[in-house]
Design a protein around this motif. Structure first.
Motif: not given
Length: 128
Positions: A40-60
């Motif tokens: 967002a403007p004026g804010k740092e980049r933030e990780g929202v969600a991630a996924i292990s491709t091929g394995g499907g494990r997710t992180y939020y």
């Protein structure tokens, strides 16, 4: 050379939903970590969600748990982010990211920008 192209951003009212897609090309790997970040403007980049491709494990990140879902579509070669119950604070530029490495065993590392080696150009999400 990995290329990432985001699509699906737009404007939506609070409580609405959007689906973002990240088209991946040039990757010869099948077990990588991919993620969606936002800034967002004026804010740092933030990780929202991630996924292990091929394995499907997710992180939020906690702020989106239960509202956002990350998934991979192998038929379309995309990584998607379905966002529901959107809030004005979700307004940001959303970026797709690809890592040369697998997802880390320490969950929080997968939501850090320095884990990723390729980035898309971003797609804007505005919630009013």
């Amino acid at each position: 050379h990995v290329q990432l192209v985001e699509s699906g951003g737009g404007s939506v009212q609070a409580g609405g939903s959007l689906k973002l897609s990240c088209a991946v090309s040039g990757s010869e790997y099948t077990n990588n970590c991919m993620a969606w970040f936002r800034q967002a403007p004026g804010k740092e980049r933030e990780g929202v969600a991630a996924i292990s491709t091929g394995g499907g494990r997710t992180y939020y990140v906690d702020s989106v748990k239960g509202r956002f879902t990350i998934s991979e579509d192998n038929a379309e070669d995309t990584v998607d982010l379905v966002m529901t119950s959107l809030k004005p604070e979700d307004t940001a530029m959303y970026y797709c990211a690809w890592s040369l490495w697998t997802c880390a065993t320490v969950d929080m590392l997968n939501l850090r920008a320095n884990h990723y080696t390729s980035w898309g150009q971003g797609t804007q999400v505005t919630v009013s």
